[in-house]
Enzyme design. Structure first.
Site, PDB file in Angstrom:
ATOM      1  N   ASP A  74      72.244  -4.714  21.140  1.00 26.53           N
ATOM      2  CA  ASP A  74      73.731  -4.177  21.217  1.00 26.53           C
ATOM      3  C   ASP A  74      74.045  -4.285  22.765  1.00 26.53           C
ATOM      4  O   ASP A  74      75.340  -4.686  23.024  1.00 26.53           O
ATOM      5  CB  ASP A  74      73.704  -2.816  20.959  1.00 26.53           C
ATOM      6  CG  ASP A  74      74.026  -2.541  19.395  1.00 26.53           C
ATOM      7  OD1 ASP A  74      74.575  -3.315  18.777  1.00 26.53           O
ATOM      8  OD2 ASP A  74      73.453  -1.806  18.909  1.00 26.53           O
ATOM      9  N   GLU A 125      80.109  -2.913  20.125  1.00 27.94           N
ATOM     10  CA  GLU A 125      78.632  -3.064  20.454  1.00 27.94           C
ATOM     11  C   GLU A 125      78.473  -2.175  21.710  1.00 27.94           C
ATOM     12  O   GLU A 125      77.284  -1.513  21.566  1.00 27.94           O
ATOM     13  CB  GLU A 125      78.532  -4.466  21.036  1.00 27.94           C
ATOM     14  CG  GLU A 125      78.647  -5.710  20.152  1.00 27.94           C
ATOM     15  CD  GLU A 125      77.875  -5.818  18.905  1.00 27.94           C
ATOM     16  OE1 GLU A 125      77.062  -5.019  18.737  1.00 27.94           O
ATOM     17  OE2 GLU A 125      78.025  -6.628  18.084  1.00 27.94           O
ATOM     18  N   HIS A 176      77.941   1.025  19.565  1.00 27.61           N
ATOM     19  CA  HIS A 176      76.707   1.040  19.004  1.00 27.61           C
ATOM     20  C   HIS A 176      75.627   1.192  20.052  1.00 27.61           C
ATOM     21  O   HIS A 176      74.761   2.259  19.680  1.00 27.61           O
ATOM     22  CB  HIS A 176      76.191  -0.244  18.311  1.00 27.61           C
ATOM     23  CG  HIS A 176      77.081  -0.829  17.440  1.00 27.61           C
ATOM     24  ND1 HIS A 176      77.479  -1.971  17.016  1.00 27.61           N
ATOM     25  CD2 HIS A 176      78.467  -0.118  16.578  1.00 27.61           C
ATOM     26  CE1 HIS A 176      78.387  -2.054  15.988  1.00 27.61           C
ATOM     27  NE2 HIS A 176      78.945  -0.911  15.689  1.00 27.61           N
ATOM     28  N   TYR A 222      72.631   5.089  20.026  1.00 30.08           N
ATOM     29  CA  TYR A 222      71.253   5.394  20.009  1.00 30.08           C
ATOM     30  C   TYR A 222      71.008   6.529  20.788  1.00 30.08           C
ATOM     31  O   TYR A 222      70.197   7.338  20.730  1.00 30.08           O
ATOM     32  CB  TYR A 222      70.602   4.060  20.051  1.00 30.08           C
ATOM     33  CG  TYR A 222      70.828   2.995  18.993  1.00 30.08           C
ATOM     34  CD1 TYR A 222      70.251   3.260  17.719  1.00 30.08           C
ATOM     35  CD2 TYR A 222      71.496   1.747  19.272  1.00 30.08           C
ATOM     36  CE1 TYR A 222      70.624   2.255  16.781  1.00 30.08           C
ATOM     37  CE2 TYR A 222      71.698   1.172  18.336  1.00 30.08           C
ATOM     38  CZ  TYR A 222      71.103   1.277  16.851  1.00 30.08           C
ATOM     39  OH  TYR A 222      71.186   0.407  15.940  1.00 30.08           O
ATOM     40  N   GLU A 235      78.389  -5.081  12.101  1.00 30.31           N
ATOM     41  CA  GLU A 235      77.620  -6.158  12.547  1.00 30.31           C
ATOM     42  C   GLU A 235      77.794  -7.270  11.385  1.00 30.31           C
ATOM     43  O   GLU A 235      77.882  -8.452  11.517  1.00 30.31           O
ATOM     44  CB  GLU A 235      76.241  -6.105  12.431  1.00 30.31           C
ATOM     45  CG  GLU A 235      75.749  -4.922  13.573  1.00 30.31           C
ATOM     46  CD  GLU A 235      76.166  -4.927  15.004  1.00 30.31           C
ATOM     47  OE1 GLU A 235      76.852  -5.838  15.088  1.00 30.31           O
ATOM     48  OE2 GLU A 235      75.667  -4.310  15.944  1.00 30.31           O
ATOM     49  N   HIS A 242      80.994  -8.903  12.094  1.00 34.64           N
ATOM     50  CA  HIS A 242      80.998  -9.639  13.386  1.00 34.64           C
ATOM     51  C   HIS A 242      80.208 -10.936  12.840  1.00 34.64           C
ATOM     52  O   HIS A 242      80.738 -12.169  13.241  1.00 34.64           O
ATOM     53  CB  HIS A 242      80.059  -8.946  14.559  1.00 34.64           C
ATOM     54  CG  HIS A 242      80.729  -7.713  14.984  1.00 34.64           C
ATOM     55  ND1 HIS A 242      80.071  -7.034  15.839  1.00 34.64           N
ATOM     56  CD2 HIS A 242      81.865  -6.988  14.674  1.00 34.64           C
ATOM     57  CE1 HIS A 242      80.872  -5.786  15.978  1.00 34.64           C
ATOM     58  NE2 HIS A 242      81.903  -5.911  15.268  1.00 34.64           N
TER      59      HIS A 242
END
Lengths: 138, 332
Positions: B79, B110, B113, B117, B205, B208
């Site tokens: 990412d 991104e 994302h 995490y 994703e 994308h």
């Protein structure tokens, strides 16, 4: 046997699926200014899904315009929906929406342009579906 | 190669003033369609109640926890690359101003994302074990090798289409060795809130990969027959090289849990989908793509995985997911 009608946008996934299926099919044009075609005999609709996360916009607008014509709805026998499982709960949602609006069964779902297994199953399924249907008196 | 000119090559004069973007004059309707879907799908990790996974996390073995953190640092790396290098590298190649705007949305998501995490880590993990996992990912030969292959294409200033191929493989293929694990835990009713967050990432994703693949197809149409073949050969060759690395990465991560073969089926399945996004045919035969049904159900819960009216395995009338029947434009 009945016919096939499909929609495919510029990504071409559904068009490639139809090409590999190798059955004659009527394409619903993508352009907003193109009048929807008329289905002249009973058909199965093959439709991709364009839903956002909440399920809005699942059925492409040209397909809605096509189904807004009562004559086209009257000949619709079932729907095969395309999509992508990566979209989670809305995978192939266009099939469910059309089934609910038009009171027809969702016959099959596949991802993107379909796998060889999908193509084989759908070829067999279409033959059986129309054979069985012809036995039912109108 | 008759690719489009790269504006980055002309660094001699002052930067020209761009035309103001007019969203009411589209050259490509797909730009607005994708912009609308991406913005409607916008989310932040704070929306997911990750703290509900604390108890579930404590029930994993130490080995399972280490594996999970490592997998997530690997995903964070991809990412990060896509946010800081990949999507920005595609922007100068954009054919329409709207495409550039869509890519800026992709770049930002991104970053969301990658950031999410760290939300998982701060909710569930100890700082020391997270730091160790980031060190691990920085030194892991397979993670570094796949990043290298992708970055080399992003830096190849001569080929916008090769950049798009690399980008689609990252978006639609390389993430899945990592996405497998939270789907696996979810199928066993573990870390289910984390899995909800991962499904939001997977959804993004997928759009994308679809959009960049669509733009690739538009560019490919402008090439001659032999050039198209050359580009296709390149795509399959890169797919093979990346798959080799992914297979080794998968063995290293999943052998001890006995999941390697299961993960590889998932890799084959997703590699084929990446190629589909580029408009190409599948690489792996269907027999190599038989993903564990529990993983498929975790990927798209509630969507009736084996629905098949033709063979009698599905219900004949599937009605219930009716939210979308109220869209505008329906006239009956």
């Amino acid at each position: 046997m009945g016919g096939l009608v499909y929609f495919s946008s510029g990504s071409g996934n559904t068009a490639r699926f139809i090409e590999r299926l190798g059955r004659p099919a009527l394409r619903i044009p993508a352009r907003a200014d193109a009048p929807p075609p008329l289905a002249e005999r009973p058909y199965i609709l093959v439709c991709p899904t364009y839903a956002d996360g909440a399920g809005r916009g699942a059925v492409p607008r040209p397909v809605i315009r096509f189904l807004n014509l009562a004559a086209n709805r009257a000949r619709l026998a079932g729907v095969i929906a395309a999509g992508n499982r990566s979209f989670g709960e809305t995978f192939a949602l266009a099939g469910d929406v059309i089934a609910a609006k038009c009171n027809v069964p969702v016959l099959y779902r596949f991802e993107l342009a379909g796998t060889d297994t999908d193509i084989a199953r759908i070829r067999d399924g279409l033959t059986t579906f129309w054979d069985t249907r012809c036995l039912i008196p109108a | 190669m008759k690719d489009l000119p790269d504006p980055r090559k002309d660094l001699s004069g002052p930067r020209p003033v761009p035309a103001a973007i007019n969203w009411n004059r589209l050259q490509d309707d797909k730009d607005l369609e994708i912009w609308n879907r991406l913005t409607a799908n916008f989310w932040l990790p704070e929306k997911v109640p990750l703290s509900n996974d604390i108890q579930s996390w404590s029930q994993l073995s130490e080995e399972e926890r280490t594996l999970t953190i490592r997998v997530f640092t690997g995903l964070t790396l991809l990412d990060t690359i896509q946010n800081s290098v990949g999507a920005p590298a595609l922007m100068p190649d954009a054919i329409t101003p709207h495409e550039e705007a869509v890519l800026s949305n992709i770049a930002f998501m991104e970053a969301v994302h990658a950031r999410s995490y760290s939300s998982v880590f701060s909710t569930l993990c100890r700082t020391a074990e997270v730091d160790e996992a980031f060190r691990w990912s920085a030194e892991n030969e397979h993670l570094q090798a796949k990043s290298r292959l992708i970055l080399d294409e992003y830096d190849t200033a001569a080929s916008p289409l090769r950049r798009k191929i690399a980008s689609v493989f990252l978006e639609s293929f390389l993430f899945y060795s990592g996405f497998y694990l939270p789907m696996h835990w979810s199928s066993r009713a573990r870390l289910t809130n984390t899995a909800d967050l991962i499904r939001l990432i997977i959804r993004d994703e997928a759009i994308h990969g679809y959009y960049i693949g669509y733009k690739f197809q538009r560019g490919l149409e402008r090439l001659s027959g032999p050039e198209r073949q050359e580009m296709k050969d390149f795509a399959f060759s890169l797919a093979f090289d990346l798959y080799d690395i992914e297979a080794r990465y998968t063995e290293q991560l999943y052998d001890r849990l006995g999941l390697t073969e299961d993960v590889k089926a998932f890799l084959h399945y997703n590699a084929n989908k990446a190629l589909r996004n580029l408009g190409f045919e599948a690489l792996f035969p269907d027999e190599a793509c038989k993903v564990n049904p529990a993983i498929m159900a975790a990927l798209s819960p509630g969507s009736d995985e084996n629905h098949d009216f033709f063979s009698g395995s599905g219900s004949s009338y599937v009605i219930g997911r009716t939210v979308a029947t109220e869209d505008d434009d329906w006239d009956f």
